[in-house]
Design a protein around this motif. Structure first.
Motif, PDB file in Angstrom:
ATOM      1  N   GLY A 215      12.052  -7.925  10.944  1.00 24.98           N
ATOM      2  CA  GLY A 215      11.861  -9.129  11.738  1.00 24.98           C
ATOM      3  C   GLY A 215      10.419  -9.577  11.709  1.00 24.98           C
ATOM      4  N   PRO A 216      10.103 -10.610  12.481  1.00 26.09           N
ATOM      5  CA  PRO A 216       8.741 -11.153  12.484  1.00 26.09           C
ATOM      6  C   PRO A 216       7.818 -10.326  13.377  1.00 26.09           C
ATOM      7  CG  PRO A 216      10.128 -12.447  13.933  1.00 26.09           C
ATOM      8  CD  PRO A 216      11.028 -11.439  13.294  1.00 26.09           C
ATOM      9  N   GLY A 217       6.556 -10.222  12.970  1.00 22.57           N
ATOM     10  CA  GLY A 217       5.558  -9.538  13.771  1.00 22.57           C
ATOM     11  C   GLY A 217       4.919 -10.439  14.795  1.00 22.57           C
ATOM     12  N   ILE A 218       3.920  -9.947  15.493  1.00 23.04           N
ATOM     13  CA  ILE A 218       3.265 -10.712  16.555  1.00 23.04           C
ATOM     14  C   ILE A 218       2.556 -11.934  15.992  1.00 23.04           C
ATOM     15  CG2 ILE A 218       1.466 -10.613  18.312  1.00 23.04           C
ATOM     16  CD1 ILE A 218       2.097  -7.690  18.715  1.00 23.04           C
ATOM     17  N   ALA A 219       1.879 -11.746  14.856  1.00 23.51           N
ATOM     18  CA  ALA A 219       1.105 -12.844  14.264  1.00 23.51           C
ATOM     19  C   ALA A 219       1.855 -13.532  13.134  1.00 23.51           C
ATOM     20  CB  ALA A 219      -0.234 -12.321  13.757  1.00 23.51           C
ATOM     21  N   GLY A 220       3.155 -13.293  13.030  1.00 18.02           N
ATOM     22  CA  GLY A 220       3.945 -13.960  12.012  1.00 18.02           C
ATOM     23  C   GLY A 220       4.180 -13.152  10.760  1.00 18.02           C
ATOM     24  N   GLY A 221       3.641 -11.927  10.661  1.00 20.79           N
ATOM     25  CA  GLY A 221       3.890 -11.096   9.503  1.00 20.79           C
ATOM     26  C   GLY A 221       5.283 -10.479   9.535  1.00 20.79           C
ATOM     27  N   ASP A 222       5.571  -9.718   8.503  1.00 20.06           N
ATOM     28  CA  ASP A 222       6.878  -9.058   8.410  1.00 20.06           C
ATOM     29  C   ASP A 222       6.758  -7.618   8.900  1.00 20.06           C
ATOM     30  OD1 ASP A 222       7.990 -11.343   7.277  1.00 20.06           O
ATOM     31  OD2 ASP A 222       7.426 -10.711   5.237  1.00 20.06           O
ATOM     32  N   VAL A 223       7.714  -7.209   9.718  1.00 22.10           N
ATOM     33  CA  VAL A 223       7.758  -5.842  10.255  1.00 22.10           C
ATOM     34  C   VAL A 223       9.103  -5.243   9.877  1.00 22.10           C
ATOM     35  CG1 VAL A 223       7.681  -4.386  12.297  1.00 22.10           C
ATOM     36  CG2 VAL A 223       6.227  -6.415  12.165  1.00 22.10           C
ATOM     37  N   ALA A 224       9.061  -4.061   9.268  1.00 20.53           N
ATOM     38  CA  ALA A 224      10.281  -3.332   8.916  1.00 20.53           C
ATOM     39  C   ALA A 224      10.305  -2.023   9.695  1.00 20.53           C
ATOM     40  CB  ALA A 224      10.338  -3.069   7.418  1.00 20.53           C
ATOM     41  N   LEU A 225      11.403  -1.802  10.396  1.00 23.08           N
ATOM     42  CA  LEU A 225      11.575  -0.586  11.190  1.00 23.08           C
ATOM     43  C   LEU A 225      12.623   0.284  10.510  1.00 23.08           C
ATOM     44  CD1 LEU A 225      11.780  -2.285  14.718  1.00 23.08           C
ATOM     45  CD2 LEU A 225       9.741  -1.387  13.575  1.00 23.08           C
ATOM     46  N   VAL A 226      12.214   1.460  10.039  1.00 24.43           N
ATOM     47  CA  VAL A 226      13.126   2.418   9.410  1.00 24.43           C
ATOM     48  C   VAL A 226      13.369   3.528  10.433  1.00 24.43           C
ATOM     49  CG1 VAL A 226      13.541   3.918   7.444  1.00 24.43           C
ATOM     50  CG2 VAL A 226      12.151   1.849   7.173  1.00 24.43           C
ATOM     51  N   ALA A 227      14.612   3.658  10.862  1.00 21.97           N
ATOM     52  CA  ALA A 227      14.903   4.519  12.008  1.00 21.97           C
ATOM     53  C   ALA A 227      14.637   5.992  11.745  1.00 21.97           C
ATOM     54  CB  ALA A 227      16.352   4.326  12.450  1.00 21.97           C
ATOM     55  N   ALA A 228      14.745   6.462  10.498  1.00 19.95           N
ATOM     56  CA  ALA A 228      14.551   7.880  10.174  1.00 19.95           C
ATOM     57  C   ALA A 228      13.472   8.010   9.107  1.00 19.95           C
ATOM     58  CB  ALA A 228      15.855   8.509   9.689  1.00 19.95           C
ATOM     59  N   THR A 229      12.951   9.210   8.981  1.00 24.04           N
ATOM     60  CA  THR A 229      11.942   9.488   7.949  1.00 24.04           C
ATOM     61  C   THR A 229      12.579   9.953   6.649  1.00 24.04           C
ATOM     62  OG1 THR A 229      11.729  11.781   8.719  1.00 24.04           O
ATOM     63  CG2 THR A 229      10.270  10.158   9.710  1.00 24.04           C
ATOM     64  N   THR A 230      13.900  10.020   6.611  1.00 26.15           N
ATOM     65  CA  THR A 230      14.602  10.613   5.471  1.00 26.15           C
ATOM     66  C   THR A 230      14.252   9.943   4.147  1.00 26.15           C
ATOM     67  OG1 THR A 230      16.423  11.099   6.987  1.00 26.15           O
ATOM     68  CG2 THR A 230      16.867  11.302   4.632  1.00 26.15           C
ATOM     69  N   VAL A 231      14.151   8.602   4.139  1.00 20.95           N
ATOM     70  CA  VAL A 231      13.948   7.898   2.874  1.00 20.95           C
ATOM     71  C   VAL A 231      12.553   8.093   2.320  1.00 20.95           C
ATOM     72  CG1 VAL A 231      15.660   6.167   3.486  1.00 20.95           C
ATOM     73  CG2 VAL A 231      13.267   5.781   4.067  1.00 20.95           C
ATOM     74  N   PHE A 232      11.614   8.666   3.108  1.00 25.96           N
ATOM     75  CA  PHE A 232      10.231   8.817   2.655  1.00 25.96           C
ATOM     76  C   PHE A 232       9.864  10.259   2.295  1.00 25.96           C
ATOM     77  CE2 PHE A 232      10.342   5.376   5.844  1.00 25.96           C
ATOM     78  CZ  PHE A 232       9.981   4.304   5.039  1.00 25.96           C
ATOM     79  N   THR A 233      10.694  11.226   2.610  1.00 25.01           N
ATOM     80  CA  THR A 233      10.323  12.624   2.432  1.00 25.01           C
ATOM     81  C   THR A 233      10.562  13.100   1.006  1.00 25.01           C
ATOM     82  OG1 THR A 233      12.518  13.386   3.118  1.00 25.01           O
ATOM     83  CG2 THR A 233      10.859  13.135   4.836  1.00 25.01           C
ATOM     84  N   ASN A 234       9.766  14.060   0.580  1.00 23.74           N
ATOM     85  CA  ASN A 234       9.935  14.645  -0.754  1.00 23.74           C
ATOM     86  C   ASN A 234      11.324  15.266  -0.923  1.00 23.74           C
ATOM     87  OD1 ASN A 234       7.235  14.007  -1.333  1.00 23.74           O
ATOM     88  ND2 ASN A 234       6.517  15.939  -0.469  1.00 23.74           N
ATOM     89  N   GLU A 235      11.846  15.802   0.163  1.00 18.88           N
ATOM     90  CA  GLU A 235      13.105  16.533   0.094  1.00 18.88           C
ATOM     91  C   GLU A 235      14.306  15.629  -0.156  1.00 18.88           C
ATOM     92  OE1 GLU A 235      15.332  19.945   2.825  1.00 18.88           O
ATOM     93  OE2 GLU A 235      13.982  18.496   3.757  1.00 18.88           O
ATOM     94  N   ARG A 236      14.262  14.381   0.355  1.00 13.19           N
ATOM     95  CA  ARG A 236      15.453  13.531   0.311  1.00 13.19           C
ATOM     96  C   ARG A 236      15.245  12.215  -0.439  1.00 13.19           C
ATOM     97  NH1 ARG A 236      18.718  15.142   4.618  1.00 13.19           N
ATOM     98  NH2 ARG A 236      20.348  13.920   3.580  1.00 13.19           N
ATOM     99  N   ILE A 237      14.065  11.998  -0.983  1.00 18.93           N
ATOM    100  CA  ILE A 237      13.799  10.684  -1.557  1.00 18.93           C
ATOM    101  C   ILE A 237      14.628  10.421  -2.813  1.00 18.93           C
ATOM    102  CG2 ILE A 237      11.880  11.442  -3.010  1.00 18.93           C
ATOM    103  CD1 ILE A 237      10.521   8.758  -2.259  1.00 18.93           C
ATOM    104  N   ASP A 238      15.052  11.480  -3.505  1.00 17.62           N
ATOM    105  CA  ASP A 238      15.809  11.284  -4.737  1.00 17.62           C
ATOM    106  C   ASP A 238      17.310  11.165  -4.496  1.00 17.62           C
ATOM    107  OD1 ASP A 238      16.093  13.868  -3.888  1.00 17.62           O
ATOM    108  OD2 ASP A 238      16.049  14.750  -5.903  1.00 17.62           O
TER     109      ASP A 238
END
Length: 418
Positions: free
Chosen positions: A205-228
């Protein structure tokens, strides 16, 4: 050492050596405790080694952390694709990078960043990606978006037109969910990777100053263990590789807002203060009631008298229970030396050496054997302790007979008149 041999190390004249257990005896007596202490020490060392060997080499989602919970694999892939990834150590560095056009990745594991820091970061960043947002970032940056628990399994319903989500196609299991209410939807917040009616794994959604904000609910997609797994890598690269620069920001305790930290009064429930006041009043009243006097003090005799023999017997039982043979023998020797000194009419200031010499002279015994009995010899076991106690008694009787030779010998009656 025999009765006729001189002691190996005799005390200097005028000094009575204190018989205390040797180091070997003390170690033998305390052997169980020493074994327990050694076992505990070895266990602590093993625990330290195990913890040191299994401890992650960096923080969770650290850009240079190669552990399963780190994100070094993702960072290296982004760098290969031409994205300049820099680690922002402070909120000021993250804000400066955001003002320079960099995408900002934020993971505040312990909720250290206050509202002021969130406002500064969201106002400066054109693209802000927040992993596993807490209550404060959601309230501050995305009103109407709320936490909704864990996903039931892998997700393949993209349900949005976010380019990074469309390229990913699906996500692995281990995701968490966010819900978007009507007010948030009206403000432009949309969810991706829907899990039925439970919520979404990604919300943008939109940020405070009009930028884009993405909220990823879990850390799974960023970890070395699960990124692949599944489309995790595609989603992470799509969100973080949208610009040529990426600021990787993990807040530290230095970024915490001290003014916003709750005080002790804020953390204390409201009922604590009245209860403490009531407890103080009751304690004072109980003390006054218990300490009141009905009249002048009266001196009265105790109803019970404890004979000295019972005290001695009780101390003897304590010595026997703790196997304190040396302490018990010291008490017997002190008593015997005092009585022998009194029998021989020695001055009160006579030392042990003088009492030993006088006793040897009076009884005709060897001075070394008397010294061994009164001073130098320590029993090794209970039987030897009993023998020494018996010999002390005999020495005292011999001294008594030497000064009153006719006192203990009864006159023989022959029945004849001379």
């Amino acid at each position: 050492m025999t009765a006729t041999e001189a002691p190996a190390s005799s005390p200097p004249p005028g000094a009575a050596p204190a018989l205390t257990p040797t180091l070997r005896a003390q170690l033998r007596r305390r052997r169980p405790w020493i074994v327990i202490a050694v076992v505990l020490l070895l266990g602590a060392l093993v625990l330290l080694v195990v913890q040191g060997g299994t401890r992650a080499p960096g923080p969770a989602l650290g850009a240079e952390n190669p552990a399963p919970a780190g994100s070094k694999a993702l960072v290296e892939v982004l760098r290969v694709q031409g994205v300049q990834v820099t680690e922002a150590r402070t909120i000021d560095e993250a804000v400066d990078a955001a003002r320079g056009g960099a995408t900002v990745f934020l993971y505040d594991e312990f909720g250290l960043l206050g509202d002021e820091g969130l406002d500064r970061l969201a106002s400066a960043a054109d693209r802000l990606v927040i992993a596993e947002p807490g209550f404060s970032p959601l309230e501050r940056l995305a009103p109407g978006v709320r936490l909704a628990g864990a996903a039931t399994g892998p997700l393949d319903d993209v349900a949005c037109d976010l380019r990074a989500a469309e390229r990913a196609g699906d996500l692995s299991d281990g995701q968490r969910l966010l819900t978007v209410d009507d007010a948030a939807s009206a403000d432009g917040w949309t969810g991706c990777f829907r899990d039925g009616d439970f919520g979404y794994a990604v919300v943008s959604g939109p940020g405070i100053a009009g930028g884009d904000v993405a909220l990823v609910a879990a850390t799974t997609v960023f970890t070395n263990e699960r990124i692949d797994e599944a489309g995790n890598a595609a989603l992470a690269i799509g969100l973080l590789g949208a610009s040529d620069e990426l600021a990787w920001y993990l807040p530290s305790p230095a970024d915490a807002d001290e003014a916003a930290a709750p005080t002790l009064a804020d953390l204390t429930p409201g009922w604590v203060s009245p209860v403490m006041v009531l407890a103080i009043v009751v304690t004072i009243a109980a003390g006054v009631w218990s300490g009141r006097r009905f009249g002048p003090l009266v001196v009265e005799q105790l109803p019970v008298q404890v004979p000295a023999g019972e005290t001695s017997a009780g101390r003897a039982r304590l010595y026997a229970r703790s196997a304190a043979r040396v302490h018990a023998l010291d008490q017997l020797r002190i008593g015997a030396i005092r009585r022998i000194s009194a029998l021989l009419r020695l001055p009160r200031g006579a030392d042990v050496a003088e009492v030993t010499a006088a006793a040897a002279t009076a009884t005709g015994r060897d001075a070394a054997s008397v010294d061994r009995l009164l001073v130098s010899h320590a029993p090794a076991h209970d039987r030897e302790f009993v023998e020494l106690a018996t010999q002390l008694y005999r020495l005292e009787q011999d001294v008594r007979r030497s000064i009153r030779p006719d006192h203990d010998e009864p006159t023989r009656q022959t029945g004849r008149r001379s």
